[in-house]
Design a protein around this motif. Sequence first.
Motif, PDB file in Angstrom:
ATOM      1  N   SER A 114       2.233  -2.183   2.843  1.00  0.00           N
ATOM      2  CA  SER A 114       1.764  -2.363   4.215  1.00  0.00           C
ATOM      3  C   SER A 114       1.939  -1.087   5.024  1.00  0.00           C
ATOM      4  O   SER A 114       1.118  -0.763   5.885  1.00  0.00           O
ATOM      5  N   SER A 115       2.992  -0.357   4.735  1.00  0.00           N
ATOM      6  CA  SER A 115       3.256   0.867   5.500  1.00  0.00           C
ATOM      7  C   SER A 115       2.278   1.989   5.169  1.00  0.00           C
ATOM      8  O   SER A 115       2.151   2.948   5.930  1.00  0.00           O
ATOM      9  N   ILE A 116       1.556   1.902   4.018  1.00  0.00           N
ATOM     10  CA  ILE A 116       0.554   2.920   3.651  1.00  0.00           C
ATOM     11  C   ILE A 116      -0.812   2.272   3.464  1.00  0.00           C
ATOM     12  O   ILE A 116      -1.651   2.774   2.713  1.00  0.00           O
ATOM     13  N   GLN A 117      -1.058   1.158   4.168  1.00  0.00           N
ATOM     14  CA  GLN A 117      -2.248   0.338   3.929  1.00  0.00           C
ATOM     15  C   GLN A 117      -3.557   1.096   4.097  1.00  0.00           C
ATOM     16  O   GLN A 117      -4.568   0.755   3.498  1.00  0.00           O
ATOM     17  N   GLY A 118      -3.584   2.153   4.902  1.00  0.00           N
ATOM     18  CA  GLY A 118      -4.826   2.903   5.118  1.00  0.00           C
ATOM     19  C   GLY A 118      -5.197   3.822   3.987  1.00  0.00           C
ATOM     20  O   GLY A 118      -6.357   4.244   3.862  1.00  0.00           O
ATOM     21  N   ASP A 119      -4.261   4.157   3.100  1.00  0.00           N
ATOM     22  CA  ASP A 119      -4.501   5.075   1.984  1.00  0.00           C
ATOM     23  C   ASP A 119      -4.734   4.249   0.716  1.00  0.00           C
ATOM     24  O   ASP A 119      -3.826   4.047  -0.092  1.00  0.00           O
ATOM     25  N   THR A 120      -5.987   3.776   0.530  1.00  0.00           N
ATOM     26  CA  THR A 120      -6.252   2.842  -0.572  1.00  0.00           C
ATOM     27  C   THR A 120      -6.074   3.478  -1.945  1.00  0.00           C
ATOM     28  O   THR A 120      -5.718   2.795  -2.905  1.00  0.00           O
ATOM     29  N   ASP A 121      -6.341   4.799  -2.061  1.00  0.00           N
ATOM     30  CA  ASP A 121      -6.134   5.454  -3.351  1.00  0.00           C
ATOM     31  C   ASP A 121      -4.662   5.393  -3.752  1.00  0.00           C
ATOM     32  O   ASP A 121      -4.322   5.137  -4.912  1.00  0.00           O
ATOM     33  N   ARG A 122      -3.806   5.629  -2.790  1.00  0.00           N
ATOM     34  CA  ARG A 122      -2.369   5.578  -3.070  1.00  0.00           C
ATOM     35  C   ARG A 122      -1.918   4.150  -3.354  1.00  0.00           C
ATOM     36  O   ARG A 122      -1.099   3.921  -4.250  1.00  0.00           O
ATOM     37  N   VAL A 123      -2.453   3.203  -2.595  1.00  0.00           N
ATOM     38  CA  VAL A 123      -2.119   1.798  -2.835  1.00  0.00           C
ATOM     39  C   VAL A 123      -2.529   1.391  -4.247  1.00  0.00           C
ATOM     40  O   VAL A 123      -1.770   0.736  -4.964  1.00  0.00           O
ATOM     41  N   ARG A 124      -3.747   1.791  -4.677  1.00  0.00           N
ATOM     42  CA  ARG A 124      -4.229   1.439  -6.013  1.00  0.00           C
ATOM     43  C   ARG A 124      -3.323   2.022  -7.091  1.00  0.00           C
ATOM     44  O   ARG A 124      -2.949   1.329  -8.049  1.00  0.00           O
ATOM     45  N   ASP A 125      -2.964   3.280  -6.955  1.00  0.00           N
ATOM     46  CA  ASP A 125      -2.132   3.928  -7.966  1.00  0.00           C
ATOM     47  C   ASP A 125      -0.756   3.265  -8.058  1.00  0.00           C
ATOM     48  O   ASP A 125      -0.265   2.974  -9.154  1.00  0.00           O
ATOM     49  N   ILE A 126      -0.166   2.993  -6.909  1.00  0.00           N
ATOM     50  CA  ILE A 126       1.168   2.386  -6.908  1.00  0.00           C
ATOM     51  C   ILE A 126       1.110   0.963  -7.457  1.00  0.00           C
ATOM     52  O   ILE A 126       1.986   0.539  -8.225  1.00  0.00           O
ATOM     53  N   TYR A 127       0.077   0.205  -7.080  1.00  0.00           N
ATOM     54  CA  TYR A 127      -0.047  -1.166  -7.567  1.00  0.00           C
ATOM     55  C   TYR A 127      -0.183  -1.192  -9.090  1.00  0.00           C
ATOM     56  O   TYR A 127       0.495  -1.971  -9.772  1.00  0.00           O
ATOM     57  N   LEU A 128      -1.034  -0.352  -9.633  1.00  0.00           N
ATOM     58  CA  LEU A 128      -1.276  -0.353 -11.075  1.00  0.00           C
ATOM     59  C   LEU A 128      -0.015   0.036 -11.840  1.00  0.00           C
ATOM     60  O   LEU A 128       0.318  -0.580 -12.860  1.00  0.00           O
ATOM     61  N   ARG A 129       0.689   1.008 -11.342  1.00  0.00           N
ATOM     62  CA  ARG A 129       1.931   1.410 -12.013  1.00  0.00           C
ATOM     63  C   ARG A 129       2.986   0.321 -11.906  1.00  0.00           C
ATOM     64  O   ARG A 129       3.769   0.101 -12.840  1.00  0.00           O
ATOM     65  N   THR A 130       2.999  -0.374 -10.775  1.00  0.00           N
ATOM     66  CA  THR A 130       4.014  -1.398 -10.568  1.00  0.00           C
ATOM     67  C   THR A 130       3.799  -2.616 -11.461  1.00  0.00           C
ATOM     68  O   THR A 130       4.755  -3.164 -12.020  1.00  0.00           O
TER      69      THR A 130
END
Length: 485
Positions: free
Chosen positions: A272-288
């Motif tokens: 939620s704290s980086i919700q505007g950066d979808t590329d970063r959200v995607r990378d972190i989600y996939l790794r998690t």
Amino acid sequence: MDPFRERVVSGLGWSAASQFAREALRLVIGILLARLLTPDEFGLVGMIYIFTGFAALFGDLGLGAALVQRADLDRDHLDAVFWVNVGAGVALTLLFLLAAPLVAAFYDEPVLEPLTMVIALQFTIGSLNVVQGARLTRAMAFRRLAVIETGAAAGAGGIGIAMALTGFGVWSLVAQSLAGAALTAGWMWAASPWRPRASLRWDRLRELLGYSSNLLGFNVFNYWIRNTDDLLIGRVLGSAALGVYTRGYALMLMPLTRVSQVVGRVMFPALSSIQGDTDRVRDIYLRTIRVVALLTFPMMVGLLVVAEEFVLVLLGDQWAELIPLLRVFAVLGLVQSIKTTVGWIYQSQGRTDLMFRWGIVAGVIYLASYFIGIRWGMMGVAVAYTLANVVLLTWPTFAIPGRLIGLSFPAIAIALAPVLGCALAMGLAVWGLDALLPAWPRAAVLAVDVAAGVVVYGALVHGLGVGAYREVREVVAEGWRGWGG
């Protein structure tokens, strides 16, 4: 270390420590209570929780999550949420005091009336700590949360066991539930300096309702869909069958969704704290989710292989009917452990409306599976639900939220394939070993199987250099350095 990563690593460490301690306590407490109480007594409480668990959703109204997700938050938001939640909690307690005779009549179990009336108190107690819990989560203060939650689980479990030993029967489970709620609320207030003012600004509440109303709608609909199987089994097959069914489902959930929840309670505020950066959200989600699978896939495959020894050794012969059910739930659990993470995407991106709409479609399919399966008893329900979950709904469950962050289903499948392969290979190895073992006591066979599974799986992920395994090692090393420094 990058500050964001440092906060996430620290949060994961404390969240995992808390969850491990609580689940260890719950496993031990659950085993002891299962030996002291009967399936029928567990089933009686399960009948009530079908209704009270649903009503508890209205106590929070989705506003706790809205406080965590909202970027700009002031004190007026907190005051409004607190008083609305307290009002909802008191209203629900009164409602169930009045509805207790109806619950008893529905199941034709007179003892449910006083049980329901006492359990109703948990609504008022639980409403007192929604804002405190949201503030601690938003601040990622997982160390304080870990102490509170572990202490509450230990205290409540001790009360439940003591009452079971002294002959209180089903009331032991009721007391355990209320004690857990009271201890949690008391310690939350002690840990949080925030106190509510006598103020309720409706404009601040409305600012949160767009997010929370869709989340509440999803949770309400999803709750009844996910509990219709319990309702049908209790109504058609009786409390003993429901006790077996709910115990099997709980055993499946205990080791695996807890892993997802450990990570999820950190990843929701973090994403939620980086919700505007979808590329970063995607990378972190996939790794998690690769890390989640690294832990949950071997648990479920292992449970599938050792289900017989697990049930008979830990719960006793009176639970033998649970063995085939647990094997079906193990298959379900393998997929569910990853599917539960899609909520991070919906909620962190503020798209609870889309989550609600998809939940309705999936829920209708689940509902159909229950009514089809009930013709063959509780095993029929379990198999039908598992087939609907795994075969029909896996792809759309990931593909729909994936569009919000540019993540495709094939990318998810490719990321999880190495971990799944290692888990299946481990399961085959343990199954083969089990067939070769002599006629040892069941406890010895279970111990050997578990130890062999851990060694084989560890050797596979280490020897093959599985990416998720390397990431876990890096995170643990960083967390260790951070705590040591």
